[in-house]
Write a protein that holds these residues in place. Structure first.
Motif, PDB file in Angstrom:
ATOM      1  N   ASN A 179       0.825  -1.214   0.000  1.00 57.86           N
ATOM      2  CA  ASN A 179       0.000   0.000   0.000  1.00 57.86           C
ATOM      3  C   ASN A 179       0.853   1.254   0.000  1.00 57.86           C
ATOM      4  OD1 ASN A 179      -2.451  -1.390   0.010  1.00 57.86           O
ATOM      5  ND2 ASN A 179      -2.446  -1.588   2.238  1.00 57.86           N
ATOM      6  N   VAL A 180       1.918   1.248   0.794  1.00 58.03           N
ATOM      7  CA  VAL A 180       2.807   2.411   0.830  1.00 58.03           C
ATOM      8  C   VAL A 180       3.506   2.598  -0.511  1.00 58.03           C
ATOM      9  CG1 VAL A 180       4.883   3.360   1.907  1.00 58.03           C
ATOM     10  CG2 VAL A 180       3.128   2.288   3.323  1.00 58.03           C
ATOM     11  N   ALA A 181       3.890   1.494  -1.146  1.00 59.02           N
ATOM     12  CA  ALA A 181       4.587   1.586  -2.438  1.00 59.02           C
ATOM     13  C   ALA A 181       3.648   2.006  -3.559  1.00 59.02           C
ATOM     14  CB  ALA A 181       5.237   0.247  -2.777  1.00 59.02           C
ATOM     15  N   TYR A 182       2.354   1.683  -3.469  1.00 60.11           N
ATOM     16  CA  TYR A 182       1.404   2.057  -4.521  1.00 60.11           C
ATOM     17  C   TYR A 182       1.055   3.536  -4.492  1.00 60.11           C
ATOM     18  CZ  TYR A 182       0.493  -2.983  -4.978  1.00 60.11           C
ATOM     19  OH  TYR A 182       0.612  -4.336  -5.167  1.00 60.11           O
ATOM     20  N   MET A 183       1.073   4.147  -3.318  1.00 66.60           N
ATOM     21  CA  MET A 183       0.553   5.506  -3.160  1.00 66.60           C
ATOM     22  C   MET A 183       1.200   6.548  -4.072  1.00 66.60           C
ATOM     23  SD  MET A 183      -0.095   5.776   0.947  1.00 66.60           S
ATOM     24  CE  MET A 183      -1.309   4.721   1.751  1.00 66.60           C
ATOM     25  N   PRO A 184       2.534   6.565  -4.238  1.00 68.56           N
ATOM     26  CA  PRO A 184       3.129   7.617  -5.091  1.00 68.56           C
ATOM     27  C   PRO A 184       2.630   7.608  -6.531  1.00 68.56           C
ATOM     28  CG  PRO A 184       4.814   6.573  -3.748  1.00 68.56           C
ATOM     29  CD  PRO A 184       3.570   5.766  -3.573  1.00 68.56           C
ATOM     30  N   HIS A 185       2.126   6.468  -6.994  1.00 71.14           N
ATOM     31  CA  HIS A 185       1.645   6.400  -8.377  1.00 71.14           C
ATOM     32  C   HIS A 185       0.474   7.346  -8.613  1.00 71.14           C
ATOM     33  CE1 HIS A 185       0.549   4.667 -12.253  1.00 71.14           C
ATOM     34  NE2 HIS A 185      -0.701   4.588 -11.815  1.00 71.14           N
ATOM     35  N   PHE A 186      -0.297   7.615  -7.578  1.00 69.13           N
ATOM     36  CA  PHE A 186      -1.489   8.444  -7.719  1.00 69.13           C
ATOM     37  C   PHE A 186      -1.191   9.932  -7.533  1.00 69.13           C
ATOM     38  CE2 PHE A 186      -2.792   4.209  -6.345  1.00 69.13           C
ATOM     39  CZ  PHE A 186      -3.711   3.899  -7.330  1.00 69.13           C
ATOM     40  N   ILE A 187       0.066  10.264  -7.361  1.00 71.46           N
ATOM     41  CA  ILE A 187       0.464  11.673  -7.304  1.00 71.46           C
ATOM     42  C   ILE A 187       0.632  12.184  -8.729  1.00 71.46           C
ATOM     43  CG2 ILE A 187       2.223  13.293  -6.506  1.00 71.46           C
ATOM     44  CD1 ILE A 187       2.896  11.339  -4.276  1.00 71.46           C
ATOM     45  N   SER A 188       0.037  13.312  -9.028  1.00 74.27           N
ATOM     46  CA  SER A 188       0.156  13.859 -10.383  1.00 74.27           C
ATOM     47  C   SER A 188       1.583  14.331 -10.632  1.00 74.27           C
ATOM     48  CB  SER A 188      -0.814  15.024 -10.571  1.00 74.27           C
ATOM     49  OG  SER A 188      -0.443  16.116  -9.756  1.00 74.27           O
ATOM     50  N   ILE A 189       1.917  14.478 -11.905  1.00 77.11           N
ATOM     51  CA  ILE A 189       3.272  14.878 -12.274  1.00 77.11           C
ATOM     52  C   ILE A 189       3.588  16.275 -11.767  1.00 77.11           C
ATOM     53  CG2 ILE A 189       4.779  15.397 -14.233  1.00 77.11           C
ATOM     54  CD1 ILE A 189       3.435  13.176 -15.758  1.00 77.11           C
ATOM     55  N   ILE A 190       2.604  17.170 -11.818  1.00 75.12           N
ATOM     56  CA  ILE A 190       2.824  18.541 -11.341  1.00 75.12           C
ATOM     57  C   ILE A 190       3.148  18.541  -9.855  1.00 75.12           C
ATOM     58  CG2 ILE A 190       1.730  20.785 -11.007  1.00 75.12           C
ATOM     59  CD1 ILE A 190       0.146  20.292 -13.539  1.00 75.12           C
ATOM     60  N   VAL A 191       2.385  17.773  -9.075  1.00 74.54           N
ATOM     61  CA  VAL A 191       2.657  17.680  -7.639  1.00 74.54           C
ATOM     62  C   VAL A 191       4.012  17.022  -7.398  1.00 74.54           C
ATOM     63  CG1 VAL A 191       1.846  16.709  -5.463  1.00 74.54           C
ATOM     64  CG2 VAL A 191       0.195  17.643  -7.095  1.00 74.54           C
ATOM     65  N   MET A 192       4.342  16.031  -8.215  1.00 75.19           N
ATOM     66  CA  MET A 192       5.616  15.336  -8.071  1.00 75.19           C
ATOM     67  C   MET A 192       6.787  16.299  -8.275  1.00 75.19           C
ATOM     68  SD  MET A 192       7.134  12.502  -7.537  1.00 75.19           S
ATOM     69  CE  MET A 192       8.898  12.179  -7.557  1.00 75.19           C
ATOM     70  N   VAL A 193       6.720  17.108  -9.307  1.00 70.69           N
ATOM     71  CA  VAL A 193       7.789  18.085  -9.553  1.00 70.69           C
ATOM     72  C   VAL A 193       7.803  19.138  -8.448  1.00 70.69           C
ATOM     73  CG1 VAL A 193       8.635  19.824 -11.171  1.00 70.69           C
ATOM     74  CG2 VAL A 193       7.692  17.690 -12.039  1.00 70.69           C
ATOM     75  N   GLY A 194       6.626  19.509  -7.939  1.00 70.33           N
ATOM     76  CA  GLY A 194       6.582  20.439  -6.812  1.00 70.33           C
ATOM     77  C   GLY A 194       7.252  19.875  -5.572  1.00 70.33           C
ATOM     78  N   ILE A 195       7.079  18.585  -5.322  1.00 67.05           N
ATOM     79  CA  ILE A 195       7.754  17.940  -4.188  1.00 67.05           C
ATOM     80  C   ILE A 195       9.266  17.987  -4.368  1.00 67.05           C
ATOM     81  CG2 ILE A 195       8.112  15.725  -3.031  1.00 67.05           C
ATOM     82  CD1 ILE A 195       5.182  15.083  -3.590  1.00 67.05           C
ATOM     83  N   LEU A 196       9.723  17.725  -5.588  1.00 71.85           N
ATOM     84  CA  LEU A 196      11.164  17.802  -5.865  1.00 71.85           C
ATOM     85  C   LEU A 196      11.699  19.205  -5.612  1.00 71.85           C
ATOM     86  CD1 LEU A 196      11.557  15.671  -9.136  1.00 71.85           C
ATOM     87  CD2 LEU A 196      12.351  15.094  -6.846  1.00 71.85           C
ATOM     88  N   ASP A 197      10.943  20.210  -6.039  1.00 71.10           N
ATOM     89  CA  ASP A 197      11.370  21.597  -5.814  1.00 71.10           C
ATOM     90  C   ASP A 197      11.453  21.923  -4.328  1.00 71.10           C
ATOM     91  OD1 ASP A 197      11.690  22.190  -8.478  1.00 71.10           O
ATOM     92  OD2 ASP A 197       9.643  22.928  -8.741  1.00 71.10           O
TER      93      ASP A 197
END
Length: 341
Positions: A148-166
């Protein structure tokens, strides 16, 4: 005794027999076709509800997948929105030649292939290894929690993903900048986001983190279908758990691995333009400019729609060739056992 003299009409009789046989085969084939048609019509009338369900996605594919293919001809035309597709001038391979002789084609191909191959060589085996680790885990609760923990990041949108990196990599007020100051350092750390050499690593490893859990689903399903009889027989022979993974589990999921690898190699020229475009800046453009972002910029930014369509078609043709070649190689290496077609 001498040789037997052939009957003067023997060739005629043979030809007549051959003709009669051909006519019989012809009418037999027609009867077989008619019988097949009648069987299809009878089956259609009997199960018309099921055919109606199939008709809905079929119509969807025809309208939204095959219908737009008529627009691919703008790659061979000098498209003008005012005159439309059919009214635009036919220019043949003009736009393909322009792309293949452009000054930045080497950079675009190098960046695209390096990111894609990096993702295949590093990102493809990791879900397989993760699925094997989950499969051999004895604690069911730990296994479900990890999944369940490993599946969760898949549902993060690309925009949010890049925002997390920033937010993590920001040297001023991000996680790295905060930790840097907590350690007693003065000033600011180097901005990794602006490092051209670090772009590929950030792109690939963030993608692995986001999709690793989701990509394990198909391998976990394949491993669950492995018969326990094989494991019991291997245990009787004295095989350790590691040996059972090597000689039972991996051979069982090898067809699935081959199919997934073929499909992945069929998109070797396709790098997500959304993520690459969002992670781009003027300092890392040397390694972050890929074909998909270039198509977006020249197509919508500069309104060169025919040129962008030609590049996209070039991409698709290379992907199709790679798909056929990798599938052919897989079938040859496995004596025809593995492959899509």
């Amino acid at each position: 005794m001498g040789d037997r003299v052939p009957h003067p009409f023997s060739d005629f009789f043979i030809s007549c027999k051959a003709s009669n046989f051909a006519i019989e085969r012809f009418f037999h084939g027609k009867k077989h076709i008619q019988r097949g048609r009648s069987h299809f019509i009878k089956n259609f009338k009997k199960n018309w509800q099921l055919h109606l369900i199939i008709l809905i996605p079929l119509v969807y594919l025809l309208i939204f997948e095959y219908g737009p293919m008529m627009g691919l001809q703008i790659a061979f035309r000098d498209y003008r929105p005012k005159t439309g597709i059919w009214g635009s001038t036919w220019v043949g391979l003009k736009h393909f030649k322009a792309f293949l002789t452009s000054y930045n084609i080497k950079t675009l191909l190098t960046n695209t292939l390096s990111i894609s191959l990096y993702s295949i060589f590093i990102g493809f085996p990791i879900p397989i290894i993760f699925a094997l680790l989950l499969h051999i885990t004895q604690h069911d609760r730990l296994k479900k929690l990890t999944q369940n923990v490993a599946y969760m990041p898949h549902f993060i949108s690309i925009i949010v993903m890049v925002g997390i990196l920033d937010q993590i990599l920001n040297p001023v007020n991000g996680l790295i900048g905060t930790v840097y100051h907590l350690l007693g350092n003065i000033g600011y750390p180097a901005d990794i986001r602006s490092d051209a050499g670090a772009f590929r690593h950030l792109y690939v490893w963030s993608g692995i983190w986001q999709n690793m859990g989701w990509d394990t689903i198909i391998y976990v399903a394949a491993l669950s279908a492995v018969s326990q009889d094989h494991h019991e027989a291997a245990q009787i022979d004295g095989a350790s758990r590691w040996q059972r993974v090597l000689h039972v589990d991996i051979p069982a999921i090898l067809p699935t691995i081959a199919i997934m690898l073929i499909l992945r190699c069929g998109s070797v020229m396709s790098v997500s333009y959304e993520k690459a475009y969002l992670m781009q800046n003027d300092l890392n453009l040397r390694t972050s400019e890929v074909i998909s972002t270039y198509v977006y910029k020249v197509g919508l930014g500069k309104n060169q729609l025919s040129y962008a369509a030609a590049i996209g078609m070039f991409n698709s043709v290379i992907n199709c060739i790679m798909l056929v070649l990798v599938n052919f190689t897989a079938k040859k290496a496995s004596d025809g056992e593995q492959g899509l077609f």
